[in-house]
Write a protein that holds these residues in place. Structure first.
Motif, mmCIF file in Angstrom:
data_model
loop_
_atom_site.group_PDB
_atom_site.id
_atom_site.type_symbol
_atom_site.label_atom_id
_atom_site.label_comp_id
_atom_site.label_asym_id
_atom_site.label_seq_id
_atom_site.Cartn_x
_atom_site.Cartn_y
_atom_site.Cartn_z
ATOM 1 N N VAL A 118 24.597 31.154 -27.089
ATOM 2 C CA VAL A 118 22.756 32.156 -26.782
ATOM 3 C C VAL A 118 22.594 32.696 -27.095
ATOM 4 O O VAL A 118 20.996 32.905 -27.029
ATOM 5 C CB VAL A 118 24.583 32.671 -25.318
ATOM 6 N N ALA A 119 22.812 34.059 -27.720
ATOM 7 C CA ALA A 119 22.500 34.918 -29.336
ATOM 8 C C ALA A 119 21.976 34.309 -29.895
ATOM 9 O O ALA A 119 20.205 33.994 -29.708
ATOM 10 C CB ALA A 119 23.362 35.806 -29.688
ATOM 11 N N PHE A 120 22.026 33.077 -30.826
ATOM 12 C CA PHE A 120 21.373 32.081 -31.457
ATOM 13 C C PHE A 120 20.255 31.638 -31.073
ATOM 14 O O PHE A 120 19.242 31.413 -32.121
ATOM 15 C CB PHE A 120 22.279 31.618 -32.818
ATOM 16 N N ALA A 121 20.492 30.950 -30.403
ATOM 17 C CA ALA A 121 19.265 30.164 -29.563
ATOM 18 C C ALA A 121 18.127 31.131 -28.891
ATOM 19 O O ALA A 121 17.474 30.923 -28.973
ATOM 20 C CB ALA A 121 19.851 29.181 -28.399
ATOM 21 N N LEU A 122 18.414 32.539 -28.547
ATOM 22 C CA LEU A 122 17.165 33.427 -27.787
ATOM 23 C C LEU A 122 15.994 33.408 -29.183
ATOM 24 O O LEU A 122 15.633 34.140 -29.190
ATOM 25 C CB LEU A 122 18.121 33.922 -27.185
ATOM 26 N N VAL A 123 17.377 33.769 -30.353
ATOM 27 C CA VAL A 123 16.903 34.470 -31.344
ATOM 28 C C VAL A 123 15.458 33.359 -32.255
ATOM 29 O O VAL A 123 14.583 33.637 -33.033
ATOM 30 C CB VAL A 123 17.274 35.155 -32.856
ATOM 31 N N ALA A 124 16.429 32.260 -32.332
ATOM 32 C CA ALA A 124 15.494 31.454 -32.567
ATOM 33 C C ALA A 124 14.326 31.036 -31.905
ATOM 34 O O ALA A 124 13.012 30.571 -32.756
ATOM 35 C CB ALA A 124 15.756 30.140 -33.033
ATOM 36 N N TYR A 125 14.244 30.835 -31.083
ATOM 37 C CA TYR A 125 13.458 31.375 -29.988
ATOM 38 C C TYR A 125 12.629 31.504 -29.711
ATOM 39 O O TYR A 125 11.085 31.540 -29.434
ATOM 40 C CB TYR A 125 13.768 30.703 -27.923
ATOM 41 N N ALA A 126 12.640 32.654 -29.677
ATOM 42 C CA ALA A 126 11.323 34.032 -30.186
ATOM 43 C C ALA A 126 10.966 34.626 -31.635
ATOM 44 O O ALA A 126 9.589 34.536 -31.296
ATOM 45 C CB ALA A 126 12.188 35.336 -30.400
ATOM 46 N N VAL A 127 11.680 33.833 -32.845
ATOM 47 C CA VAL A 127 10.460 33.508 -34.116
ATOM 48 C C VAL A 127 9.569 32.738 -33.378
ATOM 49 O O VAL A 127 8.268 32.633 -33.762
ATOM 50 C CB VAL A 127 11.944 33.632 -34.853
ATOM 51 N N ALA A 128 9.866 31.559 -33.012
ATOM 52 C CA ALA A 128 9.294 29.895 -32.920
ATOM 53 C C ALA A 128 7.735 30.873 -32.400
ATOM 54 O O ALA A 128 7.318 30.152 -32.461
ATOM 55 C CB ALA A 128 9.829 28.980 -32.418
ATOM 56 N N THR A 129 8.306 31.746 -31.056
ATOM 57 C CA THR A 129 7.181 31.755 -30.238
ATOM 58 C C THR A 129 6.286 32.250 -30.480
ATOM 59 O O THR A 129 5.145 32.582 -30.481
ATOM 60 C CB THR A 129 8.091 32.692 -29.275
#
Length: 461
Positions: A118-129
């Motif tokens: 969950v944390a990994f997905a949220l961090v990757a999403y934030a970087v891409a954003t």
């Protein structure tokens, strides 16, 4: 900075057809990130299969979007001011493109049951954003160098239409060939998933990440080859000092540029509302209507088609009527749609009207589902003109030699409350335990933005 600034610009505005098409291809390249990841494929997958519950998933997604928005709000105007002082914009687009592609590709590894997923997905999403939003700032700032003021509406509308079309094609690829129903093992077109993707572990949903990265890498290349860039002006180190000084001067003279700043405040509200609406639309449908990837994907196709048509029509209306009437009309439609969405769940429409459940479990068989489809079509038709006309109104209110700074401020306006809007939805959702009540926070932002838009005096360039 006045609406008359562009009329005195001696630039010939004779970009080649290849340059104009390549500029519009940026929207085609970037849109799958917003279509596949933030709205219709990965976000619902995150809420339904990674988070503990759809309510928790909606809340966590909102907090991640808010964190990325906070960073963008703090930095994008400064970066824009520095870029205007330095001159060139393509190197900035290239650097932030790497962030977009890396963050998107990393989502492939967000498999159910993985430790810390969950944390990994949220961090990757934030970087891409961060990468997507920053790159968009510098791409938008190229507009007044490509066409004359009287053609800005059509150029912006063409870009958004290309974006919606790119989102549509990428969504069809994912739904038709990659993402399969876990029960049947088949995609929406009846095929087994390509490349042997496993429906049980939702590899088709996760494949939206690397597909977005590859898609962007391929289709952003023409921008670097064919779109003319602003010539270099000064060294980067000096540009940093000068850019920050110019930004401070712009803020100090805010009273003299009242129309620009009122518009930025208005866009701060309505664009954040639209971002939250797209971010939570698929999650809301998954939780309230029980939709799976198939239904959400078809909903996304409908919204994308109407968005593409709306952007094209809005571009012509923009050039003919001006951007302000287009914006006010779009905000009004979106506000009404949000009120209607909040009134829907599996058994209720308009808050109090209970509807009988269909005897057969056909696709979109219930009245709430059908109403949600209609509202999705209207949202797409209004969102395209809203986004396209916002760019042209900003260009009309900005000084040509500070265009990237203006779009940096525009990004600030879109992101300064982006950590408030999604967080507000997340907080209200968590406290109330209701997705419907959580989504209602979006309505107030649309109303606020529409009221401020009505106060902006705008002259045609």
């Amino acid at each position: 900075m006045g609406a008359h600034a562009l009329t005195n610009d001696p630039a010939p505005h004779r970009a080649s057809p290849a340059a104009l098409a390549s500029w519009a291809l940026f929207d085609w390249a970037a849109q799958p990130y917003f279509t596949l990841i933030t709205t219709f494929v990965f976000a619902p997958y995150f809420a339904s299969h990674l988070a503990a519950s759809p309510v928790e998933g909606q809340a966590l997604w909102g907090y991640a979007a808010g964190a990325a928005g906070f960073v963008i709000a703090l930095t994008s105007p400064v970066l824009g001011a520095i870029a205007d002082a330095a001159g060139r914009r393509k190197p900035w687009i290239a650097a932030f493109s790497v962030m977009l592609m890396a963050g998107s590709a990393a989502l492939w590894f967000a498999a159910p049951g993985s430790s810390g997923v969950v944390a990994f997905a949220l961090v990757a999403y934030a970087v891409a954003t961060l990468g997507a939003e920053y790159a968009t700032v510098f791409n938008n700032a190229m507009m007044p160098d490509l066409v004359s003021p009287k053609r800005l509406g059509r150029l912006s509308g063409m870009g958004w239409a290309m974006g919606y079309m790119g989102g549509l094609v990428s969504l069809v690829i994912v739904l038709g060939f990659l993402a399969a129903d876990a029960g049947t093992g088949r995609t929406i077109l009846g095929f087994a998933p390509a490349f042997g993707l496993d429906p049980a572990t939702h590899e088709g949903d996760r494949a939206a990440g690397p597909l977005t990265a590859i898609w962007y890498m391929v289709f952003v290349l023409p921008l670097f080859f064919f779109v003319p860039d602003t010539p270099p002006r000064i060294a980067v180190r000096r540009a940093i000092r000068l850019g920050i000084a110019n930004l401070k001067e712009s803020v100090r003279h805010a009273r003299q540029e009242r129309s620009l700043w009122v518009f930025l405040a208005a866009s701060m509200a309505y664009r954040d509302a639209l971002t939250a609406l797209f971010a939570f639309g698929g999650i809301f449908a998954a939780g309230q209507l029980g939709w799976q990837t198939l239904q959400i994907g078809l909903f996304g196709i409908l919204l994308t088609v109407t968005g593409m048509l709306g952007a094209l029509l809005g571009g012509f209306l923009d050039d003919r009527l001006g951007p302000k009437p287009v914006l006010i009309g779009s905000v009004s439609i979106l506000t009404a749609c949000c009120i209607a969405i909040v009134s829907i769940d599996r058994e209720t429409v308009l808050f109090v009207i209970h509807v009988a459940q269909p005897e057969t479990g056909g696709l979109f068989a219930s009245l709430p589902e059908q109403l949600y489809l209609v509202l999705g079509g209207l949202i797409g038709a209004a969102a395209g003109p809203l986004q396209a006309a916002s760019r042209t109104l900003l260009v009309r209110l900005s000084q040509p030699d500070r265009m990237t700074e203006a779009f940096g401020l525009y990004a600030l306006a879109g992101k300064a409350t982006s950590f408030i809007g999604p967080v507000a939805v997340a907080f209200v959702t968590s406290v109330s335990g209701s997705q419907r009540i959580g989504i209602s926070a979006i309505i107030a932002l649309f109303v606020l933005g529409g009221v401020m838009l009505a106060k902006i005096p705008v002259r045609q360039g």
